[in-house]
Design an enzyme around this catalytic site. Structure first.
Site, PDB file in Angstrom:
ATOM      1  N   HIS C 123      27.521  25.030  42.003  1.00  0.00           N
ATOM      2  CA  HIS C 123      27.095  24.350  40.780  1.00  0.00           C
ATOM      3  C   HIS C 123      26.395  25.381  39.886  1.00  0.00           C
ATOM      4  CE1 HIS C 123      24.487  21.639  38.378  1.00  0.00           C
ATOM      5  NE2 HIS C 123      25.317  20.664  38.693  1.00  0.00           N
ATOM      6  N   ASP C 199      21.803  24.863  48.889  1.00  0.00           N
ATOM      7  CA  ASP C 199      21.747  23.845  47.849  1.00  0.00           C
ATOM      8  C   ASP C 199      22.107  22.523  48.524  1.00  0.00           C
ATOM      9  OD1 ASP C 199      22.179  22.032  45.845  1.00  0.00           O
ATOM     10  OD2 ASP C 199      23.366  23.374  44.588  1.00  0.00           O
ATOM     11  N   GLN C 202      23.935  17.722  47.246  1.00  0.00           N
ATOM     12  CA  GLN C 202      24.992  16.756  47.545  1.00  0.00           C
ATOM     13  C   GLN C 202      25.001  16.334  49.005  1.00  0.00           C
ATOM     14  OE1 GLN C 202      26.957  15.244  45.376  1.00  0.00           O
ATOM     15  NE2 GLN C 202      26.260  16.386  43.593  1.00  0.00           N
TER      16      GLN C 202
HETATM   17  C1  LIG Z   1      25.564  20.877  44.117  1.00  0.00           C
HETATM   18  C2  LIG Z   1      24.538  20.667  43.059  1.00  0.00           C
HETATM   19  N1  LIG Z   1      23.577  21.586  42.868  1.00  0.00           N
HETATM   20  C3  LIG Z   1      22.621  21.441  41.948  1.00  0.00           C
HETATM   21  C4  LIG Z   1      22.581  20.342  41.131  1.00  0.00           C
HETATM   22  C5  LIG Z   1      21.493  20.251  40.116  1.00  0.00           C
HETATM   23  O1  LIG Z   1      20.636  19.191  40.419  1.00  0.00           O
HETATM   24  P1  LIG Z   1      19.649  18.652  39.288  1.00  0.00           P
HETATM   25  O2  LIG Z   1      20.500  18.326  38.106  1.00  0.00           O
HETATM   26  O3  LIG Z   1      19.028  17.463  39.884  1.00  0.00           O
HETATM   27  O4  LIG Z   1      18.689  19.735  38.996  1.00  0.00           O
HETATM   28  C6  LIG Z   1      23.562  19.355  41.282  1.00  0.00           C
HETATM   29  C7  LIG Z   1      23.607  18.145  40.454  1.00  0.00           C
HETATM   30  O5  LIG Z   1      23.603  18.126  39.254  1.00  0.00           O
HETATM   31  C8  LIG Z   1      24.556  19.523  42.260  1.00  0.00           C
HETATM   32  O6  LIG Z   1      25.517  18.621  42.435  1.00  0.00           O
END
Ligand SMILES: Cc1ncc(COP(=O)(O)O)c(C=O)c1O
Ligand SMILES: Cc1ncc(COP(=O)(O)O)c(C=O)c1O
Lengths: 410, 145, 410, 145
Positions: C123, C199, C202
């Protein structure tokens, strides 16, 4: 345009709490404020009926959530008289907003030997980020001293600002209640060629704000101190400055494109809003701004002035030399935050006795240790009043104080 | 809630399935690039401007039916027009999309482009419809710089 | 231990919304999840009866608010099997948590030429912060490629990790649903002497998590994706690592002392929690963790597996070669997130038709543009299921998809 | 809600108003410093350790009645005790303050210090009561290092 404090109180569910049969006397709003029914309901009903992602998905639940979210930005912009909604960046609190300014603007614009001017009444949030950058980059930090009355001593300001790149100061002291002459300070900064950063945490919730009239460059403030939800802060800044700044946090939403070789930034304000935002909280903040707007910030200020005058008179009248009230006695240059020392009773002990009467005050250094050292104290007792407090509550404070005296000073 | 037929008029689907002026133009034609970070759509607009007239235009890139058909209809509408008229059309179009304020200049005719009016009822799709037009405006700026 | 999806659905007020008489089919939980009654109530009743500052004031309203706040930390620690509550740091979202790791740990431990390994399925939140640091410090970023099935291609992992200082990867892809073999990846990182950053955005909401069993060093995750409030994220990290790291944001709460000459940091976890926290949201998160704990994460995973199998079968069964489902068809290595391409209809148009049936899916790049380029697409349609979704909802998705086909492909 | 008299026992107020062992000790006595970031309390503990025995102790600094009286009572309790017994007392005291787990070692007598038991009902004040003891433990570590 009548301001009816009893009607206001009825809007705040927690103010009808009884603990041990006695009402709650909440005098810690400089720390964090209570929430009116309309804010609580906006959050609840949004979660029950309208919650969805913002600025990502295209179905109508998401589109409407985005509209609600962005509507708050417009409301906030109007509330502080920003030029446009894209000058408002949402953060998690004012502290993050100040860190953003220091890291992004300061990181890009300051180098070894550059000077930044702070005042001796700053909150740690407007000190520590600068100290971190200063340690990294070799900046010089200069401090504007205070008068005996707890006002800024601006007699040497020109000299302090000479050659400085930034002047970062609070619009209102969270300890002394002092209201600083923001427009004058901004003008002095600009004359010296320095950028003017205003910590609006304590002023925005308590009086009208006009960032254009101030001619400031940045202002940081917090939702939770202005009857809004916790978990949201705001940065206002002039668009050209934000445009020129590098991003702060990296991630989703703040990008226009990402390749393995690098990324490009999104437009304002998304550029500074990485990741999923405090969606429900921003919606709640919209209700908070509506609430304060409907009451009128001039009315809030007038009411608080009245309560402050009553509180100062009552405290001085009843305790005379047994109480030392820090800051100015002039209600025209102070807000409704009253810090004091009571006889030789330690603030922590004062607060304990007050707590037996459900009188909630903060005892401590109020995240302003450099100011504390100046006052020669480790801690003070701080009673801070807001739109929902009454002169009668100042009297309850006095009664409880008298008991603390009896208890510790027999 | 407005129905799909409000959004996807027949002429839009036609331009989507049979896009006009697809392709690229070699220099000295200018090239401008736009993308919609929300949905990942990317568009390239190639403009040949001669003596103040858009003599040729080509569209490349990928996108949804709205962004593609808007680009196609735009290409048909601007080809052969002088730059001033093109700018007026951009302005009129954005006005229809309710992202530019003020009274519309009704002397500028939208023609087929009026079919895109239904997009306004689907606010998230407005960005799709406008993408090609913003990119066109950028292309004009480049060609005149 | 029976998992009753209808009972679960009844806990989420928004799921009984009707729009144009039709039920809401919310298939965008990989983006952000809906909130159960217990979370909404926890927030509401806290604001109505118990709101106060945390870790600052000493009166009992404040002390009880602090207890509620800190209780969540303990719950979260237990939920992911952290060694102690002080290994949990609250942030505003997972993005901030990842930025914290990159800036504080990376800033202190990485220098010119150092290599960091990411995967091609990350991400943006786990890419952009690294790119920012890389640009500043001259780091090398290496990318683990994917197999045709959307799994990590670990055949060259040892070589990629050779000499690397950090390996940062997602436990589950937010696009492909791929569940990565976290413990193996951590072990590979450690064999190479690299720190392992997970991370968990998910994975944590959808399956049991045990950071000790993984032997990981860091994990970032978000409340809003695990039926909790927006505005809070979490970083888990091993205590020794957090102890050794410099602070991230500066301000109140994260200090032990502040003088004009400099500051000293507070103990963990306060050191990384500058300013007023998302108090109400953290309290709500406590209710979310309670909710998921009561249901049991193994049950959540089992239910989602069942729905996923049904959805994959139904999509393939009905649309055959007209649909390309990205990622692995094996339900043992994938979660309930299903990305696909449908004939030559653009994802945005698919989502528009689906929206007419209140089927909420995300169409776009899902904040994973490097992965999109690998898939050769600008965008995909993504349907993501959660504990409150049913096989019947997957059927509604199929019906709506069929209509999109009729509409665009006659 | 517990009453003030649960917290402020007479003996506590006595130690607060008449603190024992105030002052400083010159080197080779060790000096340890503690503070409570919540309320700003600061304390210094000076320890003279000879042949495994705390032969002298002095307290400086500012703080609330609980932190000051706890420090004063502590100074009276440890003076003349051997280091092992002092450590046992620290542990017993923290156990009473419910911040150290496990069964208390009831063979260690708390004496007057039991008056501080009421603090447990006021959780935010526990840090005040324990400040001097943590600082003492640090001082012992320094003196034995
Ligand atoms: C795999 C992954 N990493 C990081 C994030 C970032 O999370 P957030 O938007 O809650 O900071 C997300 C979701 O948006 C995600 O799906
Ligand atoms: C003057 C001032 N500045 C900054 C802050 C920090 O605000 P926050 O804690 O919301 O980040 C506060 C309040 O705590 C404050 O009073």
């Amino acid at each position: 345009m009548g301001f009816d404090v009893e009607k206001v109180r009825a809007d705040f569910p927690i103010l009808s709490e009884r603990i041990n049969g006695k009402p709650l006397v909440y005098l810690d709003s400089a720390n964090t404020s209570q929430k009116p029914r309309s804010v609580i309901d906006a959050m609840t009903s949004f979660m029950e009926h309208g919650y969805g992602p913002t600025n990502r998905s295209a179905y109508h639940l998401a589109a409407e959530a985005t509209d609600r979210f962005e509507a708050t930005r417009t409301k906030v912009a109007r509330f502080v008289n920003a030029r446009s909604a894209s000058e408002i960046v949402f953060t998690k609190n004012a502290t993050e907003a100040l860190n953003l300014v220091v890291r992004s603007w300061g990181g890009a614009n300051l180098g070894p030997g550059d000077a930044v001017v702070l005042t001796h009444m700053e909150h740690h949030a407007n000190i520590v980020p600068w100290q971190m950058l200063a340690a990294e980059k070799g900046l010089e930090i200069r401090w504007v001293p205070l008068t005996a009355d707890g006002l800024l001593d601006t007699s040497g300001l020109e000299r302090l600002l000479d050659g400085a790149k930034a002047f970062s100061f609070t619009a209102m002291s969270n300890v002394l209640g002092t209201i600083n002459p923001v427009a004058d300070l901004v003008a002095a900064a600009h004359r010296a060629g320095a950028v003017a950063i205003v910590d609006g945490c304590q002023s925005v919730p308590h009086m009208p704000t006009d960032v254009q009239a101030w001619d400031a460059d940045f202002m940081a403030f917090s939702s939770h101190k202005m009857v809004g939800p916790s978990g949201v802060g705001m940065l206002w800044a002039r668009e050209e400055i934000l445009e020129a700044m590098p991003p702060f946090l990296g991630g989703g939403n703040m990008i226009s494109d990402v390749r393995t070789e690098g990324f490009t930034c999104a437009e304002l304000p998304a550029k500074f809003e990485a990741g999923t935002q405090a969606i429900v909280e921003v919606v709640g903040l919209g209700a908070a701004v509506d609430y304060l707007t409907a009451i009128g910030m001039a009315n809030v200020r007038a009411h608080e002035r009245e309560v402050t005058v009553h509180a100062l008179d009552a405290l001085k009248g009843r305790f005379g030399d047994d109480i030392v009230i820090h800051g100015s006695p002039d209600p025209d240059v102070r807000g409704a935050t009253v810090s004091f020392a009571f006889r030789d009773v330690h603030p922590h002990d004062v607060s304990q006795v007050l707590d037996q009467h459900n009188v909630c005050v903060r005892a401590g250094h109020h995240c302003a240790k450099p100011l504390m050292r100046l006052l020669g104290a480790n801690a003070t007792v701080r009673a801070s009043f807001y739109l929902y407090n009454t002169p009668a509550e100042a009297d309850v404070l006095c009664d409880a104080l008298a008991e603390a005296g009896d208890f510790f000073c027999l | 809630m407005p129905g799909l037929e409000d959004l996807y008029r027949e002429i839009i689907l036609d331009h989507y399935k049979n896009p006009r002026n697809r392709g690229v133009l070699p220099p000295p034609a200018v090239r401008a690039e736009g993308h919609n970070p929300l949905c990942g759509d990317e568009i390239e607009v190639y403009l040949q401007v001669e003596d103040g007239t858009v003599t040729d235009v080509r569209i490349s890139g990928q996108g949804c039916s709205i962004s593609q058909s808007s680009a196609s209809m735009m290409s048909a509408a601007v080809k052969g027009k002088n730059v001033e008229d093109v700018r007026a059309l951009v302005s009129r179009f954005k006005n229809m999309m309710s992202i530019e304020e003020g009274e519309p200049d009704t002397s500028v005719s939208l023609g087929d482009l009026e079919a895109l009016q239904g997009v306004v009822k689907f606010p998230v799709r407005i960005k799709c419809a406008v993408l090609a037009w913003n990119t066109l405006a950028e292309g004009l700026d480049i060609s005149l710089a």
